[in-house]
Design a protein around this motif. Structure first.
Motif, mmCIF file in Angstrom:
data_model
loop_
_atom_site.group_PDB
_atom_site.id
_atom_site.type_symbol
_atom_site.label_atom_id
_atom_site.label_comp_id
_atom_site.label_asym_id
_atom_site.label_seq_id
_atom_site.Cartn_x
_atom_site.Cartn_y
_atom_site.Cartn_z
ATOM 1 N N GLY A 137 3.964 3.890 6.056
ATOM 2 C CA GLY A 137 3.045 3.228 6.009
ATOM 3 C C GLY A 137 2.780 1.454 5.443
ATOM 4 N N LEU A 138 2.554 1.204 6.259
ATOM 5 C CA LEU A 138 1.555 0.080 5.314
ATOM 6 C C LEU A 138 -0.290 -0.173 5.701
ATOM 7 C CD1 LEU A 138 2.324 -2.885 3.751
ATOM 8 C CD2 LEU A 138 3.358 -4.148 5.621
ATOM 9 N N ILE A 157 11.083 3.475 10.430
ATOM 10 C CA ILE A 157 9.556 2.732 10.973
ATOM 11 C C ILE A 157 8.684 2.017 9.954
ATOM 12 C CG2 ILE A 157 6.877 3.150 12.004
ATOM 13 C CD1 ILE A 157 8.074 5.725 14.141
ATOM 14 N N LEU A 158 7.964 0.765 10.160
ATOM 15 C CA LEU A 158 7.480 0.686 8.921
ATOM 16 C C LEU A 158 6.139 0.330 10.119
ATOM 17 C CD1 LEU A 158 6.113 -0.616 6.576
ATOM 18 C CD2 LEU A 158 6.334 -3.252 7.525
ATOM 19 N N ILE A 184 2.792 1.980 1.376
ATOM 20 C CA ILE A 184 2.197 0.628 0.211
ATOM 21 C C ILE A 184 0.790 0.548 0.747
ATOM 22 C CG2 ILE A 184 2.660 -1.257 0.097
ATOM 23 C CD1 ILE A 184 5.653 -0.477 0.933
ATOM 24 N N VAL A 185 0.286 0.289 -0.070
ATOM 25 C CA VAL A 185 -1.384 0.138 0.104
ATOM 26 C C VAL A 185 -1.548 -1.895 -0.243
ATOM 27 C CG1 VAL A 185 -3.726 0.013 -0.392
ATOM 28 C CG2 VAL A 185 -2.065 2.739 -0.542
ATOM 29 N N THR A 196 -1.574 -2.406 -4.210
ATOM 30 C CA THR A 196 -2.624 -2.132 -4.974
ATOM 31 C C THR A 196 -1.541 -0.763 -5.617
ATOM 32 O OG1 THR A 196 -3.900 -0.892 -3.649
ATOM 33 C CG2 THR A 196 -4.866 -3.001 -5.091
ATOM 34 N N GLU A 197 -1.052 -0.157 -4.706
ATOM 35 C CA GLU A 197 -0.595 1.870 -4.869
ATOM 36 C C GLU A 197 0.756 1.238 -3.683
ATOM 37 O OE1 GLU A 197 -1.941 4.061 -6.329
ATOM 38 O OE2 GLU A 197 -4.074 3.097 -6.889
ATOM 39 N N ALA A 198 1.614 2.101 -4.169
ATOM 40 C CA ALA A 198 2.772 2.478 -3.354
ATOM 41 C C ALA A 198 3.941 3.523 -3.987
ATOM 42 C CB ALA A 198 4.095 1.738 -3.262
ATOM 43 N N GLY A 199 4.863 4.683 -2.976
ATOM 44 C CA GLY A 199 4.498 5.347 -3.231
ATOM 45 C C GLY A 199 4.999 6.922 -2.416
#
Lengths: 314, 306
Positions: free
Chosen positions: B39-40, B193-194, B211-212, B219-222
C-alpha cells in the motif's frame, strides 16, 4: 456402474506464457486500430457512413470518366486524365480528412485512453507515427483505388490496349507519387490541428474553414483587371487575359490557396497542363518554390503535432 | 528512511526527487517494493501519484532514479511490458465493447492478436464481466467501468500492477467488491500490486506492507503487522459491574479508565494479570474480553499530521 461423462475444467487464473512481441506489436496495434477507427470498423453504423460516402464519391468520378472514355474515345476534348482526377477528388479528400482524422487523436485524449497507451511499451512518437500512418494508408488506398479504376478504364477504352499500356505506363508511377503528395498533405494538417483540441467538431470546422477561406482570400489578392477595366475573380479567369491588380506579387499570393498546394506539386509530376488561374500564376514561380511551400506546410504541422504530444501531461 | 527487504525487488526508489518549478512533489525518497501487495498511503498531495508516474516512465525524475525490476522505464520503454496500470481518472473509450478494447490493449502490450483475444475473454471472466463483454463500455455502470480498468491493467499478465485510488467513486458495496477483486489478484493470481490510496480501510484489509508518504517524503514503511502490533494497553471488557471493577482495580493499585463497556489499564507486569483476575471476581463482573489493544493504521495518519 454409471460411466462418468462430464469433464472438469480448471477455470482458475492462468498466467500468460505465449509470445510477447514488444514494441513492434504495439506499433502495429496502434496502426490497425487507427485504420479501423478511420473506416468505422467495430463501431456503430453511424461511424461507417462517412467513409462509405467518400468511397462512393471517390470511385464515381473514376467510373464516369472511364465510361465516357469508352464512348467518346480517349482523345476527347476536356476529358480529365490522372492529374485531373486528383484535382476533382482533392476537395473531397480534404473534407473527409477534416472530419475523420480528428477521430484518431481527439477521443484518446478526451477519454484518457492516451494514459494507458503511454504506460505500455510505446513512445509518444510510436503512437503518433502509428496514427499518422494509419490515416495516410486509408487516404492512399482510396486515391489509388480510384486511379487504378481510371487506368483500367482507359486501357479498356483504348483501341489497342497493349499499345496504350506501352505508351502510358509512366502514368502509374506518376499517380502513385502524386497520390502520396496529396495524402501526406491531407493527413498531416488535420492531425496537427487535432492536437490542439479534444473536440473533433472544432478541429474539423477549423480545417474545413482554413481550406474554404483561403480560396476567396487568394482570389481577392490575385483579382484580375480585364481589357474593359472591370474586375473579375482570379479563379476561373481565362488564361492569358489576367492582369492581376497586385501585379508581380500575385503569383506569390496564389500560393495562399491551401487546397491548391499539393496540386501545384502534382502539376510538375504530370505532363498535362493545369489551366486554372491560380496554377498559371504559380507556374510563373521557380519550381522549387511550390515544392518548398508544400514541404513547409507538411513538415511544419508535422513538427507542431510532435511538439504538442511531447508536452502532453497525463 | 530506507525500507529494504530480502525478497526480490520489483520497484526501487533511490534518492528519487521530482520538482515542478518551485513545488517539490517528491524529496529524496528511498524505498523498495517487493512481491505481494504493498500500500502506498498518504493524504492528497503527498506525492503518491507522482511516484507512480515516475515508476511508469510517464515523468522524468529531477534527481535520483525510479527502477522497475532493475530497469528505468523512462529510458527503457520495453520494461513497461511487465507493468500494469489502473489510473484514478477516466481512461475508457465509450463507443467500443469491453472485449474489443481489452483485445486491443493486450496487443498494445505486445501480445499477438490470436492470444490477445483469448486473454481478453479470460480476464473479463475473472473480473466478472463475462456476460457483459459485448456491450459498449459507455453503457456500463461506474463499478463495471472500474472492473474494465482493472482488467486492462491485467490483460497482458504483468508481474506488477500499479493501482491509483482503485476504489475512487464507488459506493460501499462496489468498494468491497473491488477490494475483493484486488485481494484475489494479489493472492490467487499471484500478481504483485502497488496500491495507492488515502483510505486506511482499503489498505489495512488487503496489504502486506505499507509505505506512507507525506509532503513528498517517506514517513513510515514496513509490514502492516508492524503497525498493528499489540500495545501496552489492556482492555477489560465486561457485561456489567464496570464501576465496581474500576474500584476493585484501584484497591489493588491499578489505575483504570472507562471506555464504553471496558476498563482500560496500562500493562506494567505479568503479575498484574493475577490482580486483574481477583478484581473481576471481587466486582462480580461478567468478563467478555481481556486482551492487549492493537495499534491501528489510522494512528499513522494522526502521527504524520501532528
Amino acid at each position: 456402474m454409471i460411466e462418468a461423462q462430464g469433464e472438469v475444467f480448471d477455470l482458475g487464473y492462468k498466467h500468460y506464457d505465449g509470445p510477447r512481441e514488444g514494441r513492434m506489436r504495439a506499433r502495429k496495434a496502434i496502426w490497425i486500430n487507427g485504420v479501423r477507427t478511420a473506416l468505422g470498423i467495430g463501431r456503430g453504423w453511424g461511424s461507417k457512413v462517412l467513409p462509405g460516402l467518400l468511397f462512393v464519391a471517390v470511385m464515381l468520378p473514376a467510373l464516369v470518366i472511364s465510361l465516357v472514355a469508352s464512348q467518346v474515345g480517349l482523345l476527347a476534348q476536356g476529358l480529365p486524365g490522372h492529374a485531373g482526377y486528383y484535382q476533382m477528388v482533392s476537395t473531397l479528400l480534404i473534407i473527409f480528412s477534416a472530419i475523420i482524422a480528428p477521430e484518431l487523436l481527439c477521443p484518446d485524449r478526451r477519454d484518457g485512453v492516451i494514459s494507458l497507451y503511454l504506460v505500455r511499451p510505446l513512445t509518444t512518437t510510436d503512437y503518433l507515427v502509428g496514427r499518422w500512418s494509419a490515416f495516410l494508408s486509408v487516404t492512399l488506398a482510396l486515391v489509388y483505388l480510384g486511379q487504378t479504376v481510371l487506368f483500367i478504364g482507359f486501357v479498356l477504352a483504348a483501341d489497342e490496349p497493349g499499345n496504350y499500356i506501352l505508351d502510358n505506363w509512366l502514368n502509374v508511377p506518376r499517380f502513385l507519387l502524386a497520390g502520396l503528395v496529396v495524402a501526406i498533405f491531407t493527413t498531416t494538417i488535420p492531425l496537427a490541428v487535432s492536437s490542439f483540441t479534444n473536440r473533433r467538431a472544432y478541429a474539423a470546422a477549423f480545417v474545413i474553414g482554413l481550406f474554404i477561406i483561403s480560396v476567396p482570400i487568394t482570389g481577392v489578392l490575385t483579382i484580375c483587371e480585364n481589357s474593359h477595366g472591370t474586375q473579375q475573380g482570379g479563379l476561373g479567369s481565362e488564361s492569358g487575359q489576367c492582369k492581376p491588380l497586385t501585379g508581380k506579387a500575385a503569383k506569390w499570393f496564389a500560393l495562399l490557396n491551401v487546397g491548391g498546394v499539393p496540386i501545384h506539386v502534382n502539376d510538375m509530376i504530370f505532363p498535362e497542363e493545369n489551366t486554372s488561374e491560380f496554377a498559371n500564376l504559380v507556374d510563373e514561380l521557380p519550381d522549387v518554390v511550390p515544392v518548398a511551400w508544400y514541404l513547409l506546410l507538411t513538415a511544419g504541422p508535422g513538427f507542431v503535432l510532435w511538439w504538442r504530444y511531447r508536452r502532453i501531461r497525463i | 528512511m530506507v525500507y529494504t527487504s530480502p525478497m526480490p525487488l520489483l520497484l526501487e526508489a533511490k534518492g528519487l526527487t521530482k520538482r515542478y518549478g518551485a513545488t517539490i512533489a517528491l524529496d529524496d525518497v528511498n524505498f523498495q517494493v517487493v512481491e505481494g501487495i504493498t500500500g502506498l498511503l498518504g493524504p492528497n498531495g503527498a506525492g503518491k501519484s507522482t511516484a507512480i508516474k515516475l515508476f511508469l516512465g510517464l515523468l522524468e525524475p529531477t534527481a535520483g532514479s525510479a527502477e522497475v525490476m532493475g530497469q528505468r522505464p523512462y529510458e527503457s520503454v520495453e520494461s513497461r511490458a511487465h507493468l500494469g496500470y489502473m489510473p484514478e481518472h477516466d481512461c475508457l473509450p465509450a463507443s467500443i465493447t469491453a472485449a474489443e478494447f481489452l483485445t486491443h490493449m493486450a496487443q498494445v502490450s505486445g501480445i499477438p492478436p490470436a492470444y490477445a483475444r483469448t486473454r481478453a475473454a479470460d480476464i473479463l471472466r475473472h473480473v466478472g464481466l463475462d456476460e457483459e463483454r459485448y456491450r459498449s463500455i459507455g453503457e456500463y455502470s461506474t463499478g463495471m467501468k472500474q472492473r474494465v480498468k482493472l482488467a486492462q491493467a491485467l490483460v497482458h499478465d504483468p508481474d506488477l500492477v500499479l493501482l491509483d485510488e482503485p476504489t475512487a467513486g464507488l459506493d460501499p458495496g462496489g468498494r468491497e467488491e473491488m477490494l475483493g477483486l484486488i485481494r484475489r489478484t494479489g493472492r490467487e493470481f499471484g500478481i504483485s500490486i502497488l496500491l495507492s490510496s488515502h483510505l486506511m480501510g482499503d489498505v489495512e484489509g488487503i496489504c502486506d506492507r505499507i509505505i506512507v508518504l507525506d509532503g513528498g517524503r517517506v514517513t513510515e514503511a514496513g509490514a502492516v503487522s508492524l503497525f498493528t502490533q499489540e500495545t501496552q494497553t489492556l482492555c477489560i471488557e465486561v457485561d456489567d459491574h464496570l464501576e465496581e471493577l474500576v474500584t476493585a482495580l484501584a484497591k489493588r493499585g491499578i489505575r483504570a479508565t472507562v471506555e464504553g463497556f471496558s476498563a482500560v489499564v496500562e500493562r506494567e507486569s505479568e503479575e498484574q494479570y493475577d490482580a486483574i483476575r481477583d478484581a473481576i471476581v471481587e466486582a462480580d463482573a461478567r468478563l467478555r474480553r481481556l486482551a492487549p489493544r492493537r495499534h491501528r493504521l489510522t494512528e499513522i495518519f494522526r502521527r504524520t499530521s501532528t
